[in-house]
Design an enzyme around this catalytic site. Sequence first.
Site, PDB file in Angstrom:
ATOM      1  N   THR A  96     -23.674  94.315 136.086  1.00  0.00           N
ATOM      2  CA  THR A  96     -22.837  93.800 134.995  1.00  0.00           C
ATOM      3  C   THR A  96     -22.283  95.001 134.246  1.00  0.00           C
ATOM      4  OG1 THR A  96     -24.243  91.858 134.755  1.00  0.00           O
ATOM      5  CG2 THR A  96     -22.797  92.385 132.917  1.00  0.00           C
ATOM      6  N   LYS A 173     -18.145  87.068 134.022  1.00  0.00           N
ATOM      7  CA  LYS A 173     -19.545  87.284 133.611  1.00  0.00           C
ATOM      8  C   LYS A 173     -19.641  87.449 132.088  1.00  0.00           C
ATOM      9  CE  LYS A 173     -23.913  88.589 133.855  1.00  0.00           C
ATOM     10  NZ  LYS A 173     -24.990  87.630 134.063  1.00  0.00           N
TER      11      LYS A 173
HETATM   12  P1  NAD Z   1     -33.144  97.685 136.143  1.00  0.00           P
HETATM   13  O1  NAD Z   1     -33.058  98.695 135.065  1.00  0.00           O
HETATM   14  O2  NAD Z   1     -34.422  96.956 136.388  1.00  0.00           O
HETATM   15  O3  NAD Z   1     -32.704  98.346 137.561  1.00  0.00           O
HETATM   16  C1  NAD Z   1     -31.686  99.304 137.696  1.00  0.00           C
HETATM   17  C2  NAD Z   1     -32.140 100.276 138.785  1.00  0.00           C
HETATM   18  O4  NAD Z   1     -31.080 101.196 139.035  1.00  0.00           O
HETATM   19  C3  NAD Z   1     -33.351 101.117 138.382  1.00  0.00           C
HETATM   20  O5  NAD Z   1     -34.387 100.948 139.352  1.00  0.00           O
HETATM   21  C4  NAD Z   1     -32.819 102.552 138.352  1.00  0.00           C
HETATM   22  O6  NAD Z   1     -33.776 103.512 138.759  1.00  0.00           O
HETATM   23  C5  NAD Z   1     -31.672 102.450 139.327  1.00  0.00           C
HETATM   24  N1  NAD Z   1     -30.663 103.483 139.194  1.00  0.00           N
HETATM   25  C6  NAD Z   1     -30.023 103.909 138.084  1.00  0.00           C
HETATM   26  N2  NAD Z   1     -29.110 104.871 138.399  1.00  0.00           N
HETATM   27  C7  NAD Z   1     -29.199 105.061 139.735  1.00  0.00           C
HETATM   28  C8  NAD Z   1     -28.537 105.911 140.664  1.00  0.00           C
HETATM   29  N3  NAD Z   1     -27.593 106.794 140.270  1.00  0.00           N
HETATM   30  N4  NAD Z   1     -28.877 105.831 141.963  1.00  0.00           N
HETATM   31  C9  NAD Z   1     -29.828 104.961 142.384  1.00  0.00           C
HETATM   32  N5  NAD Z   1     -30.501 104.129 141.561  1.00  0.00           N
HETATM   33  C10 NAD Z   1     -30.184 104.184 140.253  1.00  0.00           C
HETATM   34  O7  NAD Z   1     -31.953  96.644 135.840  1.00  0.00           O
HETATM   35  P2  NAD Z   1     -31.807  95.142 136.403  1.00  0.00           P
HETATM   36  O8  NAD Z   1     -32.487  94.181 135.490  1.00  0.00           O
HETATM   37  O9  NAD Z   1     -32.117  95.137 137.861  1.00  0.00           O
HETATM   38  O10 NAD Z   1     -30.236  94.926 136.180  1.00  0.00           O
HETATM   39  C11 NAD Z   1     -29.265  95.519 137.031  1.00  0.00           C
HETATM   40  C12 NAD Z   1     -27.909  94.977 136.623  1.00  0.00           C
HETATM   41  O11 NAD Z   1     -27.910  93.554 136.743  1.00  0.00           O
HETATM   42  C13 NAD Z   1     -27.535  95.293 135.154  1.00  0.00           C
HETATM   43  O12 NAD Z   1     -26.161  95.583 135.099  1.00  0.00           O
HETATM   44  C14 NAD Z   1     -27.846  93.987 134.433  1.00  0.00           C
HETATM   45  O13 NAD Z   1     -27.054  93.798 133.271  1.00  0.00           O
HETATM   46  C15 NAD Z   1     -27.507  92.958 135.508  1.00  0.00           C
HETATM   47  N6  NAD Z   1     -28.208  91.669 135.372  1.00  0.00           N
HETATM   48  C16 NAD Z   1     -29.525  91.622 135.046  1.00  0.00           C
HETATM   49  C17 NAD Z   1     -30.146  90.372 134.924  1.00  0.00           C
HETATM   50  C18 NAD Z   1     -31.609  90.281 134.555  1.00  0.00           C
HETATM   51  O14 NAD Z   1     -32.061  89.161 134.207  1.00  0.00           O
HETATM   52  N7  NAD Z   1     -32.376  91.372 134.630  1.00  0.00           N
HETATM   53  C19 NAD Z   1     -29.431  89.190 135.157  1.00  0.00           C
HETATM   54  C20 NAD Z   1     -28.097  89.272 135.532  1.00  0.00           C
HETATM   55  C21 NAD Z   1     -27.477  90.532 135.645  1.00  0.00           C
END
Ligand code: NAD
Length: 299
Positions: A96, A173
């Site tokens: 997102t 979104k």
């Molecule tokens: P999270 O922080 O759990 O996971 C993100 C991952 O990305 C981490 O493991 C981090 O180490 C990795 N990362 C960051 N930079 C990186 C790079 N350069 N190379 C490789 N890995 C890298 O976040 P999440 O909850 O999984 O959310 C991810 C996306 O999904 C966000 O944009 C969030 O807004 C969206 N989202 C989350 C939810 C939810 O309920 N958690 C629901 C819908 C959408």
Amino acid sequence: MATIAFIGLGNMGGPMAKNLLKVGHTVTAFDLSDSALADVVSAGATAASSALAACEGAGVVITMLPAGKHVSAVYLGDEGLLVHLPPGTLALDASTIDSGTAKTVAIAANNAGIHFMDTPVSGGVAAAAAGTLAFMCGGSADAFALAQPILAGMGNPDKIFHAGPSGAGQVAKAANNMLLAIHMIGTCEALAMGAANGLEPAVLSEIMKASSGNNWSLQVYNPWPDVMPTAPASNDYKPGFMVDLMVKDLGLARDVASSSGVDNKMGQLALALYEAHQAQGNGAMDFSSVLDLVRPSGE
Ligand code: NAD
């Protein structure tokens, strides 16, 4: 079956990558976090030492990263994937992020002959694990046709939407989560008002569900503790969907609205209320805990 590079294996990306493995795709994975990577490798993925290394031999790239700056860093510039991926590669960003970054990456991808789509999701961690996410996609019709069968491995095929051109998935979104924030706060206010006047929250919930106040928060995510056993409210507001992420998404909605001349007063009020709730130390709580901001103290 496809060979897929999956980059970003956090709360959402981890279970999404595992579901791709379950339906028979080959997944090479990369995350900056060793533990996140190890978890997906234990489910059958191959570990890569960098995002670029994960893409070797892959026809499809999926990214699931925190915010726009991470997506830019992975795709753009001399070190970014776009200058290295072979033409014809399908790249799907499910993070997102702001629609401006999504459009910038899409233009750079197009110049390199790569099919890029913004494909943000709705449904949260539970739907990511169950493989029932909704996807809202921005990009060309050709890219959407290529993306659909891949996304079906992680989501409900009936909830994979082509929202429009590049960036449209991110606008959809932002619009959805702004509406979610508003009706969650409204639901909290309605339940608090009823409870403060002697009504049982469970009874009032049933009345409103059968009446014109019915909405998703009442149906599946009741914010009042112990009304709905499966809701975060009945589990000490353990997320679910964190207040911090809702604040981020409402900021994205504010930027979409202001850049297009839309006066989203309700969305901005929702942002101010969630920021106030966050400032009280609730950033890691589920977003339905905003009930505490509206109900009388001591209740
Ligand atoms: P999270 O922080 O759990 O996971 C993100 C991952 O990305 C981490 O493991 C981090 O180490 C990795 N990362 C960051 N930079 C990186 C790079 N350069 N190379 C490789 N890995 C890298 O976040 P999440 O909850 O999984 O959310 C991810 C996306 O999904 C966000 O944009 C969030 O807004 C969206 N989202 C989350 C939810 C939810 O309920 N958690 C629901 C819908 C959408």
